[in-house]
Scaffold this motif. Structure first.
Motif, short mmCIF file in Angstrom:
data_model
loop_
_atom_site.label_atom_id
_atom_site.label_comp_id
_atom_site.label_asym_id
_atom_site.label_seq_id
_atom_site.Cartn_x
_atom_site.Cartn_y
_atom_site.Cartn_z
N ASP A 265 0.83 -1.20 0.00
CA ASP A 265 0.00 0.00 0.00
C ASP A 265 0.87 1.26 0.00
OD1 ASP A 265 -2.29 1.60 0.15
OD2 ASP A 265 -2.38 1.48 2.33
N ALA A 266 1.86 1.30 0.90
CA ALA A 266 2.70 2.49 1.04
C ALA A 266 3.54 2.74 -0.19
CB ALA A 266 3.59 2.36 2.28
N PHE A 267 4.13 1.69 -0.76
CA PHE A 267 4.95 1.88 -1.95
C PHE A 267 4.10 2.38 -3.12
CE2 PHE A 267 7.00 0.12 -5.85
CZ PHE A 267 8.14 0.92 -5.82
N THR A 343 -4.37 -4.02 -10.43
CA THR A 343 -5.34 -2.92 -10.43
C THR A 343 -4.93 -1.99 -11.56
OG1 THR A 343 -5.70 -3.03 -8.03
CG2 THR A 343 -6.24 -0.95 -9.13
N TYR A 344 -5.83 -1.76 -12.50
CA TYR A 344 -5.46 -0.91 -13.63
C TYR A 344 -6.69 -0.27 -14.23
CZ TYR A 344 -6.63 -5.25 -16.16
OH TYR A 344 -7.25 -6.39 -16.63
N ALA A 345 -6.42 0.81 -14.96
CA ALA A 345 -7.49 1.53 -15.67
C ALA A 345 -7.04 1.75 -17.10
CB ALA A 345 -7.79 2.86 -14.99
N PHE A 361 -8.31 -1.48 -5.74
CA PHE A 361 -7.05 -1.58 -5.00
C PHE A 361 -7.24 -2.16 -3.59
CE2 PHE A 361 -3.38 0.31 -2.66
CZ PHE A 361 -2.39 -0.41 -3.30
N PRO A 362 -8.28 -1.80 -2.85
CA PRO A 362 -8.47 -2.45 -1.55
C PRO A 362 -8.62 -3.97 -1.67
CG PRO A 362 -9.80 -0.47 -1.66
CD PRO A 362 -9.27 -0.70 -3.04
N ALA A 363 -9.27 -4.43 -2.73
CA ALA A 363 -9.42 -5.88 -2.94
C ALA A 363 -8.08 -6.52 -3.26
CB ALA A 363 -10.43 -6.15 -4.05
#
Length: 391
Positions: A265-267, A343-345, A361-363
């Motif tokens: 998450d942080a990176f 995770t992408y758009a 992203f949370p998933a």
């Protein structure tokens, strides 16, 4: 017997607007020559610190780490606190003397310029200072009453090195520590971060600016004139976390799992802050790809050895290149990732085929949590839906 390994890799494609987030000694945005083309570059040290600062935001203040030359001053400050607040209630002079005595077994050299500082930065947890004070067992005043020689002898009986080589906070466990003077304090980093490179060739531009003197009504001249260099880029970022090393550093499976998820998450969310007020450059990635491997890490920057041309934007082609490289490496070396999460758009068939469906992203973080937790519990990876269907 070879110990099992688990690597969680994070591959990110992220576009930055005009910015200068990491500059060299002349103020120019850092660059590198790769594939025969000049690329924008953000050093691994710059992004590692940004990730560490992002990671620390979710930590309670008492559980955070600090990297400083002022360990003696911080320890003396703790010793000066009242006993009901974890200190020893010492006056400043006594606190400074006892702090110096406690740190002497570490053999940390003092700065040649500033006597009160160490010669180099030391990375440690704030709770580890509390562990040093706990070694005194309420005897601070009695120890201070001793002559220097006797005080030194008493301190040598205490496990000072052990106090700083155990109970590491998550930040030290993740990013490691190297102490040349005392190898016993060394901590092997669980995380490696690559230099971020643009997927395409870049050129540096110059912003000429003037500052107006608001109170100058006599003429139209500028109060200040200057230039700042910048570029814009689509970056490929890569980091790898060795879960096995993190577990060794932290010892607790639950702490290891939580730190692993929070690092991803942080990176992902982190951003170096160079010239941030000038450019407001903070963006979020177009693509976050997490690959899980049990053999060895694989940096996929080779996807961009031939620079992306970017005839109609850079992101879609960069994403397609990364998808192709991921598949190619798996076929060529016979070692595709054990898990792929993304995770992408970005639209395109290649993205879906190579990365799988896009997860919120949370998933994605929840999935990383499940993978790491299962591996820590019984040394295996959780079954995927396709594996279960074929069982």
């Amino acid at each position: 017997m070879t110990q099992p390994t688990l690597f969680v890799e994070v591959h990110i494609l992220q576009s930055l607007p005009p910015s200068n987030i990491n500059r060299d000694d002349s103020g120019t945005p850092k660059q590198a020559l790769y594939g025969g083309a000049r690329r924008a570059r953000v050093s691994s040290q710059a992004w590692k610190r940004a990730a560490r600062m992002e990671f620390a935001q979710a930590e309670p203040a008492s559980d955070r780490a600090t990297r400083t030359k002022r360990i003696a001053a911080l320890l003396a400050e703790r010793l000066s606190l009242p006993t009901d607040k974890g200190g020893s209630g010492l006056e400043d002079a006594g606190a400074n003397r006892l702090a110096a005595a406690l740190l002497e077994p570490l053999g940390i050299k003092k700065s040649a310029k500033k006597e009160e500082q160490s010669a180099y930065l030391l990375f440690f947890g704030r709770r580890q200072l509390d562990s040093l004070i706990a070694l005194l067992d309420g005897r601070a005043e009695k120890l201070l009453a001793l002559p220097d020689g006797d005080l030194k002898n008493e301190i040598t009986k205490l496990p000072v090195v052990t106090a700083l080589s155990t109970g590491h906070p998550a930040e030290v466990a993740l990013f490691g520590r190297m102490v040349a003077d005392l190898p016993a304090l060394n901590v092997d980093a669980a995380v490696q971060v690559a230099h971020a490179l643009s997927t395409h060739a870049v050129r540096t531009e110059f912003d000429y600016y003037t500052a107006v003197d608001d109170e100058n009504t006599d003429d139209n001249s500028a109060g200040m004139i200057g230039t700042v260099e910048f570029n814009s880029s689509t970056l490929y970022r890569y980091a790898v976390l060795g879960v096995h090393q993190l577990r060794e550093n932290l010892t607790s499976p639950d702490s290891t799992r939580q730190a692993a998820v929070r690092f991803v998450d942080a990176f992902t969310r982190s951003m170096p802050t160079g010239h941030q007020n000038s450019f407001a450059h903070r963006t979020l990635p177009h693509l976050v790809l997490v690959t899980v491997r049990t053999d060895q890490p694989v940096n996929l920057v080779s996807a961009f050895e031939e620079p992306v041309a970017g005839h109609s934007g850079l992101v879609a082609e960069s994403c397609a290149r990364l998808a192709g490289e991921l598949a190619s490496v798996g076929r060529t070396w016979g070692s595709p990732p054990a898990r792929t999460l993304a995770t992408y758009a970005v639209e395109g068939d290649k993205a879906g085929e190579a990365f799988g469906p896009s997860l919120p992203f949370p998933a994605l973080l929840d999935s990383v949590d499940g993978v790491v937790g299962t591996w820590l519990a019984d040394g295996r990876l959780p079954l995927t839906a396709s594996t279960q269907a074929g069982a």
